[in-house]
Design an enzyme around this catalytic site. Structure first.
Site, PDB file in Angstrom:
ATOM      1  N   GLU A 109      93.646  38.167  27.951  1.00  0.00           N
ATOM      2  CA  GLU A 109      92.968  37.954  29.243  1.00  0.00           C
ATOM      3  C   GLU A 109      91.969  36.835  28.993  1.00  0.00           C
ATOM      4  O   GLU A 109      90.960  37.043  28.313  1.00  0.00           O
ATOM      5  CB  GLU A 109      92.226  39.226  29.681  1.00  0.00           C
ATOM      6  CG  GLU A 109      93.115  40.419  29.916  1.00  0.00           C
ATOM      7  CD  GLU A 109      93.908  40.361  31.202  1.00  0.00           C
ATOM      8  OE1 GLU A 109      93.813  39.352  31.941  1.00  0.00           O
ATOM      9  OE2 GLU A 109      94.642  41.321  31.466  1.00  0.00           O
ATOM     10  N   GLU A 142      85.962  25.415  33.720  1.00  0.00           N
ATOM     11  CA  GLU A 142      85.376  26.694  34.090  1.00  0.00           C
ATOM     12  C   GLU A 142      83.855  26.577  33.937  1.00  0.00           C
ATOM     13  O   GLU A 142      83.379  26.029  32.937  1.00  0.00           O
ATOM     14  CB  GLU A 142      85.929  27.754  33.131  1.00  0.00           C
ATOM     15  CG  GLU A 142      85.513  29.154  33.468  1.00  0.00           C
ATOM     16  CD  GLU A 142      86.058  30.171  32.464  1.00  0.00           C
ATOM     17  OE1 GLU A 142      86.235  29.834  31.285  1.00  0.00           O
ATOM     18  OE2 GLU A 142      86.300  31.315  32.882  1.00  0.00           O
ATOM     19  N   CYS A 200      85.429  35.985  34.728  1.00  0.00           N
ATOM     20  CA  CYS A 200      86.626  35.145  34.669  1.00  0.00           C
ATOM     21  C   CYS A 200      87.278  35.009  36.034  1.00  0.00           C
ATOM     22  O   CYS A 200      88.063  34.106  36.250  1.00  0.00           O
ATOM     23  CB  CYS A 200      87.587  35.707  33.644  1.00  0.00           C
ATOM     24  SG  CYS A 200      87.746  37.460  33.833  1.00  0.00           S
TER      25      CYS A 200
HETATM   26  P1  NAD Z   1      84.813  33.928  23.111  1.00  0.00           P
HETATM   27  O1  NAD Z   1      86.270  33.731  23.133  1.00  0.00           O
HETATM   28  O2  NAD Z   1      83.977  33.070  22.245  1.00  0.00           O
HETATM   29  O3  NAD Z   1      84.432  35.431  22.716  1.00  0.00           O
HETATM   30  C1  NAD Z   1      85.190  36.537  23.132  1.00  0.00           C
HETATM   31  C2  NAD Z   1      85.395  37.440  21.941  1.00  0.00           C
HETATM   32  O4  NAD Z   1      86.120  36.742  20.939  1.00  0.00           O
HETATM   33  C3  NAD Z   1      84.104  37.934  21.280  1.00  0.00           C
HETATM   34  O5  NAD Z   1      84.286  39.274  20.846  1.00  0.00           O
HETATM   35  C4  NAD Z   1      83.999  37.038  20.069  1.00  0.00           C
HETATM   36  O6  NAD Z   1      83.293  37.640  19.007  1.00  0.00           O
HETATM   37  C5  NAD Z   1      85.457  36.883  19.706  1.00  0.00           C
HETATM   38  N1  NAD Z   1      85.754  35.718  18.859  1.00  0.00           N
HETATM   39  C6  NAD Z   1      85.217  34.478  18.928  1.00  0.00           C
HETATM   40  N2  NAD Z   1      85.746  33.704  17.946  1.00  0.00           N
HETATM   41  C7  NAD Z   1      86.628  34.468  17.269  1.00  0.00           C
HETATM   42  C8  NAD Z   1      87.485  34.253  16.163  1.00  0.00           C
HETATM   43  N3  NAD Z   1      87.548  33.081  15.533  1.00  0.00           N
HETATM   44  N4  NAD Z   1      88.252  35.279  15.738  1.00  0.00           N
HETATM   45  C9  NAD Z   1      88.198  36.477  16.348  1.00  0.00           C
HETATM   46  N5  NAD Z   1      87.410  36.745  17.391  1.00  0.00           N
HETATM   47  C10 NAD Z   1      86.636  35.756  17.858  1.00  0.00           C
HETATM   48  O7  NAD Z   1      84.428  33.843  24.625  1.00  0.00           O
HETATM   49  P2  NAD Z   1      83.034  33.801  25.295  1.00  0.00           P
HETATM   50  O8  NAD Z   1      82.713  32.382  25.574  1.00  0.00           O
HETATM   51  O9  NAD Z   1      82.045  34.641  24.581  1.00  0.00           O
HETATM   52  O10 NAD Z   1      83.430  34.595  26.628  1.00  0.00           O
HETATM   53  C11 NAD Z   1      83.669  33.981  27.830  1.00  0.00           C
HETATM   54  C12 NAD Z   1      85.131  33.680  28.062  1.00  0.00           C
HETATM   55  O11 NAD Z   1      85.888  34.865  28.172  1.00  0.00           O
HETATM   56  C13 NAD Z   1      85.329  32.940  29.350  1.00  0.00           C
HETATM   57  O12 NAD Z   1      86.187  31.860  29.181  1.00  0.00           O
HETATM   58  C14 NAD Z   1      85.954  33.975  30.287  1.00  0.00           C
HETATM   59  O13 NAD Z   1      86.709  33.467  31.316  1.00  0.00           O
HETATM   60  C15 NAD Z   1      86.698  34.821  29.354  1.00  0.00           C
HETATM   61  N6  NAD Z   1      86.827  36.167  29.901  1.00  0.00           N
HETATM   62  C16 NAD Z   1      88.029  36.546  30.401  1.00  0.00           C
HETATM   63  C17 NAD Z   1      88.199  37.794  30.973  1.00  0.00           C
HETATM   64  C18 NAD Z   1      89.520  38.215  31.522  1.00  0.00           C
HETATM   65  O14 NAD Z   1      89.718  39.375  31.757  1.00  0.00           O
HETATM   66  N7  NAD Z   1      90.466  37.343  31.740  1.00  0.00           N
HETATM   67  C19 NAD Z   1      87.136  38.687  31.014  1.00  0.00           C
HETATM   68  C20 NAD Z   1      85.923  38.286  30.495  1.00  0.00           C
HETATM   69  C21 NAD Z   1      85.792  37.014  29.930  1.00  0.00           C
END
Ligand code: NAD
Length: 473
Positions: free
Chosen positions: A242, A377, A276
């Site tokens: 997601e 975004e 999102c």
């Molecule tokens: P992010 O991808 O940096 O973080 C999300 C998760 O991924 C966190 O738990 C983080 O610790 C983990 N993560 C980061 N780097 C990683 C790696 N190298 N290996 C494993 N895990 C890792 O995202 P963010 O910027 O914190 O969150 C916002 C984003 O999430 C936005 O783009 C938003 O649209 C998206 N989002 C999507 C939904 C959905 O349901 N589609 C819901 C909420 C947020």
């Protein structure tokens, strides 16, 4: 961390901060690759008994977790407001939404049906059985720090899978509170495990490369999702993603512009735009631009940014300096290229707000495809308005993105509503509706917004394999 039914320390602790005040509100254990492997060991050991426990037993435990989460709703919501920043009222709504997944999948656990398929051979019978995929690893974001956990844990457990979850580094306390509820609900040791860390990459690497993990479920950014998908491909793991969105919000001249503007303001500033499914491009038919913008401007100016514990606050802080920088850069770029600023457009630095990451709710019009905000975004409290003349033009602009999560249309014309529903290349389409989400409805996107669906009847499918039996009699 919660591994094999035990609360365990990490190599040290990392601090958790309130984004409204910068104040330290707690500590979480610093986990690493070894802890991830230990949690996977526990999930593997617990899997056969949990899978064999039967749907009714799994359902009863999830139902108990639902009861406990509803009983602790206020407490969890307060923790969420302190850790994530959203106004308490919205935190209470999120806890209810999170609990809905526990209840929904407690029910769906009992509806994992197989099939009997007629064979062309008189002496043959085909049986199809649905089985849990096995050990699941999940990674969740900070913006909905409770519901994004139950949206994965509940269907996984209902299907008979065991799980290891890594929450976002800025919201581990909410995750710990959810796992205390699972423990209290009697989920057996090893079935649901929690690994907290401030350095996600090594844990993510174990999730992607340990061959015992059969499924990876991720919610977060498109960049990280793409990387995890590539890493998990080597072992053909099942993957649900997601990811980000860039939702169009289209208002046609046959809609009530005042009603549509109220809807746009309500959904745009939800969670300070950090959702999102947040509208990122508001397309308005030129002939009704004036009343629409007038109402939207009044609604945006009436938003009140502040600490989520203050019941007058309608918008909380952004979650980090990085988030503020991105919003500021997009607004500056739009203004430099000719956008009109109606209200907002700056960081809020007075009345105590300087301690947190507050940005003024902002309305821009005369936004064009040349601007960054049209393509990227935002994930912040900025509403960019773009005018259009024809339905064809609106549809083409709305679909002109590599994202495909949520979209919104306001029209009173039934045929047009159906044309838009069919023509929009998005996983979810709200027609005169700003909240097309529910535990009962399939949530998810297409294109760069991800793979698979969460919630609904479809949500449990992500955690099930299909096994065929061919019997000769
Ligand atoms: P992010 O991808 O940096 O973080 C999300 C998760 O991924 C966190 O738990 C983080 O610790 C983990 N993560 C980061 N780097 C990683 C790696 N190298 N290996 C494993 N895990 C890792 O995202 P963010 O910027 O914190 O969150 C916002 C984003 O999430 C936005 O783009 C938003 O649209 C998206 N989002 C999507 C939904 C959905 O349901 N589609 C819901 C909420 C947020």
């Amino acid at each position: 961390m919660y591994i094999n039914g035990q609360w365990q320390p990490g190599a040290g602790d990392f601090a958790v901060f309130n984004p409204a005040s910068g104040e330290r509100i707690g500590l979480a254990p610093e986990g690493g690759a070894d802890d991830a492997r230990a949690a996977i060991d526990a999930a593997c050991a617990a899997f056969p008994a949990w899978a064999a426990a039967g749907a009714y037993e799994r359902s009863a435990k999830l139902y108990r977790a639902w009861e406990l989460m509803m009983a602790k709703r206020e407490e969890l919501a307060r923790l969420m407001t302190a850790e994530q920043g959203k106004p308490l009222r919205m935190a209470l709504t999120e806890v209810k939404y999170a609990a809905d997944f526990l209840l929904w999948f407690a029910e769906e656990a009992k509806r994992v049906y197989g099939e009997i398929i007629p064979s062309a051979r008189a002496d043959q019978r085909f049986l199809v059985r649905r089985e849990p995929v096995g050990v699941v690893c999940a990674i969740t974001p900070w913006n909905y720090p409770v519901s994004m956990i139950t949206r994965k844990v509940a269907p996984a457990l209902a299907a008979g899978c065991t799980i290891v979850l890594k929450p976002a580094e800025s919201t581990p306390l909410c995750a710990m509170a959810v796992f205390r509820i699972l423990e209290e609900a009697g989920i057996p040791a090893g079935v649901a495990n929690l690994v907290t860390t401030s350095a996600p990459a090594p844990v993510g690497e174990v999730f992607c490369t340990d061959p015992r993990v059969r499924k990876l479920s991720f919610t977060g950014s498109t960049e990280v999702g793409r990387m995890l998908y590539q890493r998990a491909a080597a072992q053909f793991k099942r993957v649900s993603l997601e990811l980000g969105g860039h939702a169009p919000f289209i208002v046609f001249e046959d809609a009530d512009p005042v009603h549509a503007a109220k809807g746009a303001a309500a959904v745009k500033f939800l969670n300070t735009g950090q959702a999102c499914i947040s509208p990122n491009r508001i397309f308005v038919q030129r002939s009704i631009a004036e009343p629409f913008l007038r109402t939207l401007e009044a609604r945006v100016a009436a938003q009140r940014a502040g600490d989520g514990m203050d019941d007058k606050s309608t918008v909380g802080p952004l979650f980090s300096q990085r988030a503020i920088d991105k919003v500021e850069a997009q607004v500056q770029d739009a203004l430099a290229l000719g956008a009109t600023l109606h209200t907002g457009g700056k960081r809020l630095t007075e009345g105590g707000l300087e301690r947190g990451f507050f940005y003024a709710p902002t309305l821009l019009s005369a936004v064009t495809p040349a601007m960054r905000i049209y393509r990227e975004e935002t994930f912040g409290p900025v509403a960019p308005v773009i005018l259009f003349d024809t339905e064809q033009e609106a549809l083409a602009m709305a679909n002109d993105t590599h994202y495909g999560l949520a979209s919104y249309v306001y029209t009173q014309n039934l045929a047009r509503a159906m044309r838009m529903f069919e023509g929009l290349q998005f996983g979810m389409v709200g027609i005169n509706d700003i909240n097309p989400t529910s535990a009962a409805a399939p949530f998810g996107g297409i294109k760069d917004s991800g793979l698979g669906r969460e919630g609904a009847r479809q949500g449990i499918e992500e955690y099930l394999e299909t096994k065929l039996g061919g019997f000769s009699i």
